[in-house]
Write a protein that holds these residues in place. Structure first.
Motif, mmCIF file in Angstrom:
data_model
loop_
_atom_site.group_PDB
_atom_site.id
_atom_site.type_symbol
_atom_site.label_atom_id
_atom_site.label_comp_id
_atom_site.label_asym_id
_atom_site.label_seq_id
_atom_site.Cartn_x
_atom_site.Cartn_y
_atom_site.Cartn_z
ATOM 1 N N GLU A 75 0.847 -1.191 0.000
ATOM 2 C CA GLU A 75 0.000 0.000 0.000
ATOM 3 C C GLU A 75 0.883 1.242 0.000
ATOM 4 O O GLU A 75 1.824 1.347 0.779
ATOM 5 C CB GLU A 75 -0.884 0.012 1.241
ATOM 6 N N TYR A 111 -1.698 -0.699 -3.991
ATOM 7 C CA TYR A 111 -2.953 0.050 -3.899
ATOM 8 C C TYR A 111 -2.766 1.234 -2.965
ATOM 9 O O TYR A 111 -1.790 1.335 -2.244
ATOM 10 C CB TYR A 111 -4.098 -0.858 -3.433
ATOM 11 N N LEU A 112 -3.724 2.136 -3.004
ATOM 12 C CA LEU A 112 -3.757 3.220 -2.041
ATOM 13 C C LEU A 112 -5.190 3.487 -1.653
ATOM 14 O O LEU A 112 -6.115 3.263 -2.419
ATOM 15 C CB LEU A 112 -3.082 4.489 -2.581
ATOM 16 N N ARG A 113 -5.343 3.901 -0.415
ATOM 17 C CA ARG A 113 -6.662 4.276 0.091
ATOM 18 C C ARG A 113 -6.754 5.782 0.081
ATOM 19 O O ARG A 113 -5.834 6.457 0.535
ATOM 20 C CB ARG A 113 -6.851 3.782 1.518
#
Length: 118
Positions: A75, A111-113
């Motif tokens: 992440e 991924y990134l939030r």
């Protein structure tokens, strides 16, 4: 010209300032110091910096999510690049560098939030 590289402990104070610049909290200094401390002291994180004229102008941090028996994922947990470098495309260069590094270390997915960072 900028240089993108993995951060080291000599970068700590400049990284704290970069983290502070993006935090939206009353306890910015303490929070920024703790964030950088966690990045350096937990092996699940890798920090990358953009350096120009011996000064850090941006950073990105990757958290590796290692699950036994599964593909490794990571992440992008925090990123901040000075506005003047964004206009030069250095934010994209940093993302590409992080992506390449992750692939070379066996990460199959990044991924990134979404979250608020000034």
């Amino acid at each position: 010209m900028c240089n993108i590289r993995v951060a080291n402990l000599e970068d700590e104070n400049q990284l704290i300032n970069l983290v502070k610049a993006g935090l939206d909290t009353d306890k910015v200094k303490k929070t920024a110091r703790q964030v950088v401390h966690d990045f350096f002291n937990d092996t699940k994180y890798e920090i990358f910096v953009i350096e120009e004229a011996n000064s850090l102008k941006g950073f990105g941090s990757l958290e590796f999510k290692r699950e036994p028996g599964e593909d490794e994922i990571a992440e992008l947990v925090m990123m901040n690049v000075n506005d003047d470098l964004k206009e030069k495309g250095y934010q994209n260069k940093l993302i590409n560098y992080i992506e390449k590094y992750a692939r070379e270390t066996g990460v199959r997915e990044i991924y990134l939030r979404p979250w608020k960072f000034r």
